[in-house]
Design a protein around this motif. Structure first.
Motif, short mmCIF file in Angstrom:
data_model
loop_
_atom_site.label_atom_id
_atom_site.label_comp_id
_atom_site.label_asym_id
_atom_site.label_seq_id
_atom_site.Cartn_x
_atom_site.Cartn_y
_atom_site.Cartn_z
N GLU A 155 67.50 118.70 86.53
CA GLU A 155 67.11 117.64 87.07
C GLU A 155 68.17 116.50 87.01
O GLU A 155 68.07 115.60 87.84
CB GLU A 155 65.68 116.94 86.65
CG GLU A 155 64.35 118.03 87.14
CD GLU A 155 63.96 117.41 88.49
OE1 GLU A 155 64.37 116.48 88.93
OE2 GLU A 155 63.55 118.36 89.21
N GLU B 24 83.95 111.56 96.69
CA GLU B 24 82.84 111.70 97.67
C GLU B 24 82.20 110.25 97.76
O GLU B 24 81.91 109.85 98.91
CB GLU B 24 81.92 112.72 97.11
CG GLU B 24 80.66 112.84 97.99
CD GLU B 24 79.73 114.09 97.53
OE1 GLU B 24 78.30 113.93 98.02
OE2 GLU B 24 80.04 114.72 96.69
N ARG C 209 72.39 109.89 83.71
CA ARG C 209 71.86 111.15 83.81
C ARG C 209 70.84 111.10 82.39
O ARG C 209 69.88 111.36 82.35
CB ARG C 209 72.75 112.13 83.83
CG ARG C 209 73.17 112.28 85.06
CD ARG C 209 74.35 113.41 85.03
NE ARG C 209 74.75 113.95 86.40
CZ ARG C 209 75.64 114.97 86.72
NH1 ARG C 209 76.58 115.36 85.61
NH2 ARG C 209 75.92 115.22 87.95
N GLY D 207 71.35 116.90 86.88
CA GLY D 207 72.84 117.53 87.17
C GLY D 207 73.53 118.34 86.14
O GLY D 207 74.68 118.61 86.31
N HIS E 62 71.52 110.82 93.61
CA HIS E 62 72.05 112.16 93.44
C HIS E 62 72.40 112.57 92.09
O HIS E 62 73.59 113.34 92.01
CB HIS E 62 73.35 112.12 94.57
CG HIS E 62 73.07 112.00 95.83
ND1 HIS E 62 72.95 110.72 96.36
CD2 HIS E 62 72.84 112.78 97.04
CE1 HIS E 62 72.75 110.94 97.70
NE2 HIS E 62 72.85 112.17 98.08
N ALA F 88 71.28 114.71 90.31
CA ALA F 88 70.75 116.24 90.15
C ALA F 88 72.12 116.98 90.64
O ALA F 88 72.17 118.20 90.49
CB ALA F 88 69.75 116.65 90.67
N GLU F 89 73.07 116.16 91.33
CA GLU F 89 74.11 116.97 92.09
C GLU F 89 75.55 116.54 91.28
O GLU F 89 75.62 115.63 90.62
CB GLU F 89 74.26 116.55 93.57
CG GLU F 89 73.21 116.86 94.21
CD GLU F 89 72.85 116.19 95.41
OE1 GLU F 89 74.05 115.97 96.22
OE2 GLU F 89 71.95 115.74 96.13
N GLU F 90 76.45 117.42 91.47
CA GLU F 90 77.67 117.19 90.81
C GLU F 90 78.50 116.12 91.97
O GLU F 90 79.56 116.78 92.29
CB GLU F 90 78.68 118.50 90.42
CG GLU F 90 79.56 118.25 89.59
CD GLU F 90 79.22 117.57 88.12
OE1 GLU F 90 80.10 116.80 87.74
OE2 GLU F 90 78.25 117.94 87.89
N VAL F 91 78.27 115.01 91.80
CA VAL F 91 78.84 114.12 92.81
C VAL F 91 80.18 113.67 92.30
O VAL F 91 80.23 113.15 91.20
CB VAL F 91 77.98 112.85 93.31
CG1 VAL F 91 78.74 111.93 94.34
CG2 VAL F 91 76.71 113.29 94.13
#
Length: 345
Positions: free
Chosen positions: A314, A261, A293, A316, A252, A254-257
């Motif tokens: 790609e 979470e 990243r 994040g 994940h 590419a996501e703001e995890v």
């Protein structure tokens, strides 16, 4: 496990004493060497030893002055003076500085073994009588063992609160607390492994803690990890929680995890997970995620068909300027400069 420091300006004696200590059969966590008293004092300030073996006559700072400063810095460090026959009366002046034993040169195995046995006995006595009785320590360990084995989380938390409250009332110095928590952890791991069902590894590392609060935080996190390890093993999921977290972060990028979470995903309390992650990786959650990243961005930049603006998304970073700034901070180059170094226009 004992931490030992040897201070002697003669390389042959220094190495010989090191070898005899290694052959003694005593449990040794670290065995360091110093060329003189000044060097020894610096090393003591970096990592506190349990035992100090020191020569008397040394350049820069002799053994007498080293003993004096160590007694002021930490009187619980057990000191052994190594001296020649002609220096013995001089060496006896160290008695007011807490010297526990003398070894006359030439050094032999019997003298070293005798000194170490005496120091080990003094250390054990100091650990139990000065802080908490052996029975009290075993009582806490038994409660923790049962709580972990039975997966009774509230009981484990209650034990931690009560033990911390009682030990706080003793006004222990940091090194005393570190020794006690280390003894607790080693005994608990031994008992859990003696059940011979699952294998548990020692996770508690306290050699570099700088505050009492940090020592407690690491200790509590190590108990939580033992608890979660058993819970996962009981479910047949043998993956390490931190490794599981790493895989989730990787999938994940590419996501703001958030840390919360990921902690929820693997079934850990967020504050415990934060400590466990830092303890395992030597990086905070955010530092680890950022580094991964940037590493992924470097791989994508090596592929000409990817546009730099697409790469930021790609990995994040919706804000391209923020990606550029972060990439340069970690690599020293702008993304375009990094690509040019690879010969990609």
């Amino acid at each position: 496990m004992f931490r030992i420091l040897i201070a002697d300006d003669e390389p042959m004696i220094r190495k010989g004493l090191q070898k005899l200590i290694q052959q003694s059969g005593q449990p040794i966590a670290s065995l360091r060497l110093a060329e003189n008293g000044a060097d020894a004092l610096l090393q003591i300030q970096e990592e506190r030893p349990d035992f100090l073996f020191t020569d008397i006559r040394m350049p820069k700072m002799d053994g007498l002055e080293l003993c004096r400063q160590v007694s002021e810095l930490d009187p619980d460090i057990h000191i052994v003076v190594v001296s020649g026959y002609n220096d013995f009366e001089y060496a006896q002046k160290c008695v007011s500085y807490g010297v526990k034993e003398y070894i006359l040169k030439p050094i032999n195995k019997k003298a070293v073994d005798t000194a170490l046995v005496k120091l080990a006995h003094l250390h054990a006595k100091q650990m139990t009588q000065a802080f908490v009785s052996v029975n009290r320590l075993e009582e806490w360990v038994s409660i923790a063992e049962d709580a972990i084995w039975s997966l009774k989380h509230p009981v484990l938390l209650e034990m931690i609160i009560k033990a911390r409250s009682e030990l706080t009332s003793y006004n222990l110095r940091l090194n005393q607390l570190v020794d006690l928590l280390g003894e607790f952890s080693a005994l608990l791991n031994k008992r859990l492994n003696e059940r011979d069902v699952f294998s548990f590894s020692e996770r508690l590392q306290l050699f570099d803690v700088s505050t009492i609060d940090e020592a407690w935080t690491r200790f509590e996190a190590s108990l939580e990890l033992l608890f979660q390890d058993l819970r996962i093993k009981r479910k047949g999921k043998l993956r390490d929680p931190v490794e599981e977290a790493k895989h989730y972060i990787e999938d994940h990028l590419a996501e703001e995890v958030s840390l919360e979470e990921v902690a929820d995903r693997i079934g850990l309390n967020a504050s415990y997970f934060s400590q466990l992650f830092k303890q395992s990786t030597q990086e905070t959650f955010v530092q680890y995620r950022t580094r991964r990243r940037i590493e992924k961005a470097k791989k994508l930049l090596a592929q000409p068909h990817y546009r730099i603006t697409d790469i930021s998304g790609e990995v994040g970073y919706a804000d391209h300027p923020h990606f550029t700034k972060t990439f340069k901070k970690y690599t020293g180059l702008l993304p375009s400069e990094f690509r040019n170094k690879l010969g990609i226009e």
